[in-house]
Design a protein around this motif. Sequence first.
Motif, mmCIF file in Angstrom:
data_model
loop_
_atom_site.group_PDB
_atom_site.id
_atom_site.type_symbol
_atom_site.label_atom_id
_atom_site.label_comp_id
_atom_site.label_asym_id
_atom_site.label_seq_id
_atom_site.Cartn_x
_atom_site.Cartn_y
_atom_site.Cartn_z
ATOM 1 N N UNK A 18 0.844 -1.199 0.000
ATOM 2 C CA UNK A 18 0.000 0.000 0.000
ATOM 3 C C UNK A 18 0.879 1.247 0.000
ATOM 4 N N UNK A 19 1.913 1.263 0.831
ATOM 5 C CA UNK A 19 2.810 2.428 0.907
ATOM 6 C C UNK A 19 3.490 2.671 -0.443
ATOM 7 N N UNK A 20 3.927 1.608 -1.070
ATOM 8 C CA UNK A 20 4.580 1.749 -2.374
ATOM 9 C C UNK A 20 3.613 2.338 -3.390
ATOM 10 N N UNK A 21 2.392 1.818 -3.424
ATOM 11 C CA UNK A 21 1.401 2.346 -4.377
ATOM 12 C C UNK A 21 1.067 3.807 -4.106
ATOM 13 N N UNK A 22 0.869 4.145 -2.838
ATOM 14 C CA UNK A 22 0.555 5.538 -2.481
ATOM 15 C C UNK A 22 1.674 6.463 -2.936
ATOM 16 N N UNK A 23 2.908 6.088 -2.644
ATOM 17 C CA UNK A 23 4.048 6.948 -2.997
ATOM 18 C C UNK A 23 4.244 7.037 -4.504
ATOM 19 N N UNK A 24 4.141 5.912 -5.190
ATOM 20 C CA UNK A 24 4.310 5.950 -6.643
ATOM 21 C C UNK A 24 3.194 6.745 -7.304
ATOM 22 N N UNK A 25 1.981 6.655 -6.782
ATOM 23 C CA UNK A 25 0.888 7.473 -7.323
ATOM 24 C C UNK A 25 1.171 8.953 -7.117
ATOM 25 N N UNK A 26 1.757 9.289 -5.977
ATOM 26 C CA UNK A 26 2.110 10.697 -5.739
ATOM 27 C C UNK A 26 3.190 11.155 -6.715
ATOM 28 N N UNK A 27 4.164 10.292 -6.953
ATOM 29 C CA UNK A 27 5.225 10.648 -7.900
ATOM 30 C C UNK A 27 4.672 10.794 -9.318
ATOM 31 N N UNK A 28 3.770 9.887 -9.699
ATOM 32 C CA UNK A 28 3.167 9.961 -11.031
ATOM 33 C C UNK A 28 2.359 11.232 -11.193
ATOM 34 N N UNK A 29 1.677 11.620 -10.127
ATOM 35 C CA UNK A 29 0.799 12.785 -10.191
ATOM 36 C C UNK A 29 1.529 14.116 -10.154
ATOM 37 N N UNK A 30 2.792 14.064 -9.820
ATOM 38 C CA UNK A 30 3.549 15.316 -9.723
ATOM 39 C C UNK A 30 3.725 15.920 -11.118
ATOM 40 N N UNK A 31 3.350 17.166 -11.280
ATOM 41 C CA UNK A 31 3.471 17.841 -12.570
ATOM 42 C C UNK A 31 4.736 18.692 -12.639
ATOM 43 N N UNK A 32 5.627 18.473 -11.709
ATOM 44 C CA UNK A 32 6.856 19.256 -11.665
ATOM 45 C C UNK A 32 8.011 18.413 -12.167
ATOM 46 N N UNK A 33 9.105 19.053 -12.440
ATOM 47 C CA UNK A 33 10.334 18.362 -12.821
ATOM 48 C C UNK A 33 10.883 17.684 -11.565
#
Length: 159
Positions: free
Chosen positions: A60-75
């Motif tokens: 769950x932690x991995x998915x939450x974090x990877x989703x946050x990274x994917x959603x980041x619109x910044x460099x």
Amino acid sequence: MAIDVEAYYRRYGPQVLRRCRFLLRDEEKAVDAMHDVFVQLLRHREDLKNSAPSSLLHQIATRVCLNRLRGARRRPEDAHDELVLRIASAEDTGARTEARGLLDWLFGRVPASSRDIAVLHLVDGMTLEETAREVGLSVSGVRKRLRALSSVLEEMEAA
């Protein structure tokens, strides 16, 4: 029987936070992500099984974090973030399927808890003592599992 989220938070919160820190590389974001993990656990506690909590929370932690990274619109801030983002958004399903198959083969030859031990010690960087405490084994038991995993890897490389 529903999962006792409060007990999981007390016992596994530090482990989840370490995983979030490792992936997000930002303390504030990691704490937020850790809380999101337990919010998800709270929402779905009736549907989840009470077996292998360490592995469940790690996923769950991995998915939450990877989703946050994917959603980041910044460099990405550093090369490590960029690498994690590339892995998270990889679209080469053939390579992912092959890797998943190799891991299934590998972990099919050792006890199920060996996967958790390998991730906690080799990926998350926990000491042997911390890993032993987390999985409920002695330090020598953890060493034995890691040696067994290494021998299976050597067998795999020789094949």
